[in-house]
Design an enzyme around this catalytic site. Sequence first.
Site, short mmCIF file in Angstrom:
data_model
loop_
_atom_site.label_atom_id
_atom_site.label_comp_id
_atom_site.label_asym_id
_atom_site.label_seq_id
_atom_site.Cartn_x
_atom_site.Cartn_y
_atom_site.Cartn_z
N GLN A 79 -20.72 42.67 -0.81
CA GLN A 79 -22.01 42.10 -1.23
C GLN A 79 -23.06 42.35 -0.15
O GLN A 79 -24.21 42.71 -0.44
CB GLN A 79 -21.88 40.59 -1.46
CG GLN A 79 -21.02 40.21 -2.65
CD GLN A 79 -20.96 38.70 -2.83
OE1 GLN A 79 -21.59 37.95 -2.08
NE2 GLN A 79 -20.19 38.26 -3.80
N ARG A 82 -24.84 45.72 0.04
CA ARG A 82 -25.82 46.04 -1.00
C ARG A 82 -27.23 46.08 -0.41
O ARG A 82 -28.13 46.68 -1.01
CB ARG A 82 -25.77 44.99 -2.12
CG ARG A 82 -24.48 44.99 -2.91
CD ARG A 82 -24.33 46.25 -3.73
NE ARG A 82 -25.38 46.34 -4.74
CZ ARG A 82 -25.66 47.44 -5.41
NH1 ARG A 82 -25.00 48.55 -5.16
NH2 ARG A 82 -26.61 47.43 -6.32
N ARG A 94 -8.62 53.93 8.18
CA ARG A 94 -8.03 55.26 8.36
C ARG A 94 -7.54 55.44 9.79
O ARG A 94 -6.57 56.16 10.03
CB ARG A 94 -9.06 56.34 8.05
CG ARG A 94 -9.57 56.34 6.62
CD ARG A 94 -10.54 57.48 6.40
NE ARG A 94 -9.85 58.77 6.48
CZ ARG A 94 -10.49 59.94 6.60
NH1 ARG A 94 -11.81 59.97 6.70
NH2 ARG A 94 -9.81 61.07 6.65
N ARG A 157 -3.53 51.55 2.81
CA ARG A 157 -4.47 50.41 2.68
C ARG A 157 -4.85 50.11 1.24
O ARG A 157 -5.44 49.06 0.96
CB ARG A 157 -5.74 50.69 3.50
CG ARG A 157 -6.50 51.92 3.01
CD ARG A 157 -7.72 52.20 3.84
NE ARG A 157 -8.34 53.47 3.46
CZ ARG A 157 -9.52 53.88 3.90
NH1 ARG A 157 -10.21 53.11 4.73
NH2 ARG A 157 -10.01 55.05 3.52
N ARG A 184 -29.70 35.55 0.17
CA ARG A 184 -28.35 35.05 0.43
C ARG A 184 -28.29 33.58 0.83
O ARG A 184 -27.20 33.02 0.90
CB ARG A 184 -27.67 35.93 1.48
CG ARG A 184 -27.54 37.39 1.07
CD ARG A 184 -26.82 37.54 -0.25
NE ARG A 184 -26.70 38.93 -0.67
CZ ARG A 184 -26.08 39.34 -1.77
NH1 ARG A 184 -25.51 38.46 -2.57
NH2 ARG A 184 -26.02 40.62 -2.07
#
Length: 270
Positions: A79, A82, A94, A157, A184
Site C-alpha cells: 500500500q 502506491r 533474492r 520466497r 493514510r
Amino acid sequence: MEGPLTIPVLDKGFVRLVDQMGDDRAIVQAARVSYGEGTKTVREDAALIDYLMRHRHTSPFEMVVFKFHVKAPIFVARQWFRHRTASVNEISGRYSILKEEFYEPEAFRKQAKRNKQASEGALLDEEALALLRKVEQEAYGAYRALLEKGVAREMARMVLPLNLYTEFYWKQDLHNLFHFLKLRLAPEAQWEIRQYARAIAEIVKERVPLAWAAFEEHLLEGAFLSRTELRALRGLLTPEVYEKALSSLGLGGSRLKEALEKVFGPGEAL
C-alpha cells in the site's frame, strides 16, 4: 541532525528517522529566494508558511526531505509503495534469507458491510488466529525446506505470506509526504498503515512545527468544497453572518477577507 529517532509500530515493526535535509527555514528561504534568509522573525516565517500552504504553493515544501527506515508487513509496504513520488530501496529476498517475523494482530476485523475494501469492528476468534499462525509456520517451514533443497532464494520466497515483515528505506520530500499523511491518516485507511502514518506524523510535527501547523490547519483538518456544496452554503449563510463566525474564531485582516472570498467570491465578500 541528532541521533536516530525510532518509534515502534505494530507488534514487531518500527519507523526510524535516518536523515533530514532542511527544516522550516528551508521552506522560507526557498520562498524568499530573492532575499536569502534575511532577518525575519519566527512569527513572520509562520505567516509565510501558512500563506504558502493555503494557496497551494508547493515547491518550497519540496526543499525539505526526510529519509526513513521502516519495518512493516509486506501488505502494508505494498500500500505504501502506491505513493510513487518517493525513492525506495527494500530488502531483497533474492540476496538475503528472509527472517521468520510475521505480523500477528491482537484480533481480526470484520469485513465492512458498506465498503468492500474496508473493515470494521473486532472479530474475536481464537480459531482464526490459530489458523494464521499455522499458515505462518507451514509457509516458513516450506521456505526453509526449499532453500535446503537448493532452490534459489528468488523462487523459494514465493511461498511466504503477506504478513511477513519487510524493511525498506523511504526518502520523500515534505510536499508529497504531507499528501501521504493526508491519505493514510484518514479514518478509511487500513488500520495498520494508519499506525505507521501516525509515527511519521509524530516525527514530522517535531522536525518542522511551522509547516505541520499549516498542514494541519489547511489540509489535514481542512476540506475542499465542490461547486454544489458552495452553492448550498451560500444559500444558508450571508456574508455578514459568516464574517461574524470567522471573527469569533480569531480570523482578521487579509485572512478574513480570503475566507469570505472563498465562499462568496471576490465580488460578494465584505
